[in-house]
Design an enzyme around this catalytic site. Structure first.
Site, PDB file in Angstrom:
ATOM      1  CG  HIS A 306       5.332 -30.489   0.968  1.00 40.45           C
ATOM      2  ND1 HIS A 306       5.882 -30.394   2.222  1.00 40.45           N
ATOM      3  CD2 HIS A 306       4.472 -29.454   0.851  1.00 40.45           C
ATOM      4  CE1 HIS A 306       5.346 -29.367   2.850  1.00 40.45           C
ATOM      5  NE2 HIS A 306       4.494 -28.771   2.045  1.00 40.45           N
ATOM      6  CG  ASP A 363       0.568 -24.598  -4.012  1.00 40.12           C
ATOM      7  OD1 ASP A 363       1.677 -24.716  -3.474  1.00 40.12           O
ATOM      8  OD2 ASP A 363      -0.290 -23.775  -3.650  1.00 40.12           O
TER       9      ASP A 363
HETATM   10  C1  SDX Z   1       4.068 -25.079  -0.729  1.00 38.70           C
HETATM   11  O1  SDX Z   1       6.890 -25.991   3.229  1.00 38.70           O
HETATM   12  C2  SDX Z   1       5.599 -25.879   3.169  1.00 38.70           C
HETATM   13  O2  SDX Z   1       4.892 -26.271   4.061  1.00 38.70           O
HETATM   14  C3  SDX Z   1       5.031 -25.206   1.916  1.00 38.70           C
HETATM   15  C4  SDX Z   1       3.521 -25.271   1.722  1.00 38.70           C
HETATM   16  C5  SDX Z   1       2.793 -24.447   2.759  1.00 38.70           C
HETATM   17  O3  SDX Z   1       1.623 -24.750   3.031  1.00 38.70           O
HETATM   18  O4  SDX Z   1       3.364 -23.432   3.227  1.00 38.70           O
HETATM   19  O5  SDX Z   1       3.080 -26.611   1.802  1.00 38.70           O
HETATM   20  C6  SDX Z   1       3.118 -24.706   0.361  1.00 38.70           C
HETATM   21  O6  SDX Z   1       4.995 -24.337  -1.000  1.00 38.70           O
HETATM   22  C7  SDX Z   1       3.885 -26.399  -1.434  1.00 38.70           C
HETATM   23  C8  SDX Z   1       5.013 -26.689  -2.492  1.00 38.70           C
HETATM   24  C9  SDX Z   1       4.657 -25.952  -3.772  1.00 38.70           C
HETATM   25  N1  SDX Z   1       5.780 -26.031  -4.731  1.00 38.70           N
HETATM   26  C10 SDX Z   1       5.677 -26.776  -5.858  1.00 38.70           C
HETATM   27  O7  SDX Z   1       4.716 -27.485  -6.151  1.00 38.70           O
HETATM   28  C11 SDX Z   1       6.869 -26.636  -6.795  1.00 38.70           C
HETATM   29  C12 SDX Z   1       7.297 -28.016  -7.305  1.00 38.70           C
HETATM   30  N2  SDX Z   1       7.910 -28.748  -6.183  1.00 38.70           N
HETATM   31  C13 SDX Z   1       9.332 -28.731  -6.044  1.00 38.70           C
HETATM   32  O8  SDX Z   1       9.962 -27.588  -6.498  1.00 38.70           O
HETATM   33  C14 SDX Z   1       9.830 -29.319  -4.722  1.00 38.70           C
HETATM   34  O9  SDX Z   1       9.174 -30.500  -4.549  1.00 38.70           O
HETATM   35  C15 SDX Z   1       9.723 -28.480  -3.467  1.00 38.70           C
HETATM   36  C16 SDX Z   1      10.369 -27.152  -3.635  1.00 38.70           C
HETATM   37  C17 SDX Z   1       8.316 -28.318  -3.065  1.00 38.70           C
HETATM   38  C18 SDX Z   1      10.466 -29.257  -2.370  1.00 38.70           C
HETATM   39  O10 SDX Z   1      11.781 -29.297  -2.741  1.00 38.70           O
HETATM   40  P1  SDX Z   1      12.882 -30.026  -1.816  1.00 38.70           P
HETATM   41  O11 SDX Z   1      12.302 -30.508  -0.543  1.00 38.70           O
HETATM   42  O12 SDX Z   1      14.056 -29.120  -1.739  1.00 38.70           O
HETATM   43  O13 SDX Z   1      13.202 -31.328  -2.614  1.00 38.70           O
HETATM   44  P2  SDX Z   1      14.340 -31.431  -3.677  1.00 38.70           P
HETATM   45  O14 SDX Z   1      14.288 -30.259  -4.604  1.00 38.70           O
HETATM   46  O15 SDX Z   1      15.605 -31.734  -2.970  1.00 38.70           O
HETATM   47  O16 SDX Z   1      13.832 -32.706  -4.509  1.00 38.70           O
HETATM   48  C19 SDX Z   1      14.221 -34.028  -4.169  1.00 38.70           C
HETATM   49  C20 SDX Z   1      14.259 -34.770  -5.504  1.00 38.70           C
HETATM   50  C21 SDX Z   1      15.180 -34.100  -6.521  1.00 38.70           C
HETATM   51  O17 SDX Z   1      15.604 -35.100  -7.435  1.00 38.70           O
HETATM   52  P3  SDX Z   1      17.103 -35.773  -7.187  1.00 38.70           P
HETATM   53  O18 SDX Z   1      18.088 -34.639  -7.110  1.00 38.70           O
HETATM   54  O19 SDX Z   1      16.965 -36.553  -5.880  1.00 38.70           O
HETATM   55  O20 SDX Z   1      17.294 -36.667  -8.392  1.00 38.70           O
HETATM   56  O21 SDX Z   1      12.959 -34.756  -6.108  1.00 38.70           O
HETATM   57  C22 SDX Z   1      13.000 -34.040  -7.333  1.00 38.70           C
HETATM   58  C23 SDX Z   1      14.249 -33.197  -7.281  1.00 38.70           C
HETATM   59  O22 SDX Z   1      14.709 -32.918  -8.610  1.00 38.70           O
HETATM   60  N3  SDX Z   1      11.793 -33.218  -7.367  1.00 38.70           N
HETATM   61  C24 SDX Z   1      11.045 -33.028  -8.466  1.00 38.70           C
HETATM   62  C25 SDX Z   1       9.964 -32.230  -8.035  1.00 38.70           C
HETATM   63  N4  SDX Z   1      10.102 -31.958  -6.731  1.00 38.70           N
HETATM   64  C26 SDX Z   1      11.238 -32.565  -6.326  1.00 38.70           C
HETATM   65  N5  SDX Z   1      11.183 -33.454  -9.738  1.00 38.70           N
HETATM   66  C27 SDX Z   1      10.207 -33.064 -10.607  1.00 38.70           C
HETATM   67  N6  SDX Z   1       9.135 -32.324 -10.277  1.00 38.70           N
HETATM   68  C28 SDX Z   1       8.986 -31.873  -9.009  1.00 38.70           C
HETATM   69  N7  SDX Z   1       7.951 -31.125  -8.688  1.00 38.70           N
END
Ligand code: SDX
Length: 427
Positions: A306, A363
């Site tokens: 998140h 989710d």
């Molecule tokens: C919602 O913002 C809100 O409030 C949203 C929400 C709401 O109520 O409106 O809460 C609802 O959208 C919840 C999120 C639902 N999405 C998912 O479950 C999709 C999977 N999650 C990711 O795509 C990710 O965690 C996000 C998009 C939710 C957040 O992404 P960020 O904040 O941009 O974080 P990032 O991509 O920079 O990740 C940081 C690190 C990275 O690794 P490094 O580059 O540091 O090595 O964490 C890793 C990412 O690759 N990472 C994951 C991951 N999420 C982040 N690796 C594997 N699986 C994941 N799910």
């Protein structure tokens, strides 16, 4: 906390005011940054940038706290109903019993949809994704309700709120009815809001329908948990579109499109599809955990991580508990739930996830409940939208009433410097 922040640039020092929020969040006000320094900031994804001050929702990502208008999500989910929380989120106070009754009565004034809207939905193929249909139908409501809202007029604003709450629910269920080839249902003004959702979705002209009270209660709680979440992607979209003084339906329609993405609200559908794939491939959760950690593999553990929560999403905790209760009450034994729990257990002790503070989000478990309630997978994000509607309305209203400026970010240009036009023969 100091009242100002000092920036040093090219040997010059610049001072900017610091503002502190109710819960001691600290922000540097850079309203005069460019005029004072000639420089701008850059912050892809706005990870460090606040777009507004807001009185609606507070969340603390480090502590896993979520409050609507100061009330904890745990207390609201445990004691209130969805329309009560919608009223709180939109108007700022918990309604009295009389105000809540009047709110539901006033919503019922607008539950009929112009029959000509059926011509629009008829134009979609049956396999159209419900979120695309919903975004279109929401925008189309403007055609039948063209009068723009005078946000300064409390009565007009209240009527627009009731109209949006009423019509959005009905057209959201029409997206499912269309996909099934079923006749479109009408809201029954003698029944409750969430009970009507179940009727609108599942009642058939061939026989009586009675919504299961356990399912209605579970959905009511799920809608509460989705009601608002400060400046998330779709809410920021609603604010951005509304900041140009586009209408409420047009702004909500844009929010639906933003929510559709699998990184945002579309994740609940993606989680179920991921869990079903794991189940189909033998149920080896650890194999998928490794895929999620592999930088060369685009696979992400959907429902994990998140932008703000670097601790458990408090909503995920409530939904996980509700999933156990609802499935037990309904006598549903879904192996998918066990795979989800195994995935969660493994991820919570895995260095990759722990070091990045990746926890289950809202989710991760919601889709499991929706499936147990008989909701088809591609409708999961529509349910997220129904829950998030009061938040979108509240944030749009706050932005307009506060007369926020039109949203127009700056950029840093990195393309070619000035160059002369090149005629065809020289290209
Ligand atoms: C919602 O913002 C809100 O409030 C949203 C929400 C709401 O109520 O409106 O809460 C609802 O959208 C919840 C999120 C639902 N999405 C998912 O479950 C999709 C999977 N999650 C990711 O795509 C990710 O965690 C996000 C998009 C939710 C957040 O992404 P960020 O904040 O941009 O974080 P990032 O991509 O920079 O990740 C940081 C690190 C990275 O690794 P490094 O580059 O540091 O090595 O964490 C890793 C990412 O690759 N990472 C994951 C991951 N999420 C982040 N690796 C594997 N699986 C994941 N799910």
């Amino acid at each position: 906390m100091s009242k100002t922040a000092i920036l040093e640039l090219d040997g010059n020092k610049y001072e900017f005011p610091v503002i502190v929020g109710t819960e001691n969040e600290v922000a540097i006000d850079i309203d005069k940054l460019r005029s004072a320094t000639g420089a701008i900031t850059i912050d892809p994804g706005y990870k460090n940038s606040g777009s507004c001050k807001s009185e609606i929702t507070f969340l603390d990502g480090e502590e896993g706290i979520l409050r609507y208008r100061g009330y904890s999500i745990e207390q609201l989910a445990g004691n209130a109903n969805f329309l009560e929380v919608s009223y709180l989120v939109i108007f700022g106070e918990l309604p009295t019993a009389k105000q809540l009754e009047q709110f539901e009565t006033d919503i019922r004034k607008y539950t009929l949809i112009n029959e000509e809207m059926k011509n629009i939905i008829d134009g979609f193929p049956k396999n159209a994704h419900p979120m695309g249909v919903l975004s279109c139908l929401t925008s189309a409501l403007t055609a039948f309700n063209p009068k723009s809202v005078n946000v300064e007029n409390e009565k007009e604003m209240y009527e627009a709120v009731c109209k949006t709450m009423a019509k959005f629910l009905v057209i959201a269920t029409w997206t499912y009815r269309k996909s099934m080839g079923y006749p479109l249902n009408y809201y029954d003004n003698t029944k409750g809001y969430v009970e009507n959702f179940m009727r609108l979705m599942f009642e058939l002209p061939t026989g009586p329908y009675a919504a299961n009270p356990t399912i209605v209660a579970a959905l009511d709680k799920l809608f509460i948990l989705h009601a608002d979440h400060e400046q998330n992607c779709s809410t920021s979209t609603v604010r951005m579109v509304g900041s140009s003084h586009a209408g409420l339906f047009a702004s909500i329609s844009a929010g639906v499109s933003a929510l559709w993405g699998p990184l945002h609200g579309g994740a609940n559908q993606a989680v179920l599809e991921m869990l079903e794939e794991i189940q189909k491939n033998g149920g080896d959760a650890d194999k998928y955990l490794e895929k999620a950690k592999d930088k060369n593999d685009p696979f992400r553990l959907m429902g994990f991580g998140h932008r703000v929560y670097k601790n458990f999403d408090p909503r995920a905790k409530i939904i996980k508990k509700a999933a156990d209760e609802v499935l037990a009450t309904l006598g549903v034994n879904d192996p998918i739930l066990n795979i989800a729990k195994k995935l969660e257990e493994s991820a919570l002790v895995d260095e990759y996830f722990v070091s990045r503070k990746l926890y289950p989000n809202v989710d991760f478990y919601s889709g499991i409940i929706y499936r147990a309630l008989g909701i088809p997978t591609d409708m999961f994000t529509v349910l997220f939208a129904i829950g998030r509607l009061p938040g979108w309305i509240a944030q749009w209203k706050e932005m307009r009433v506060n007369k926020e400026p039109i949203g127009r970010p700056r950029q840093v240009y990195t393309g070619p410097a000035l160059r002369e036009f090149v005629p065809f023969e020289k290209r």
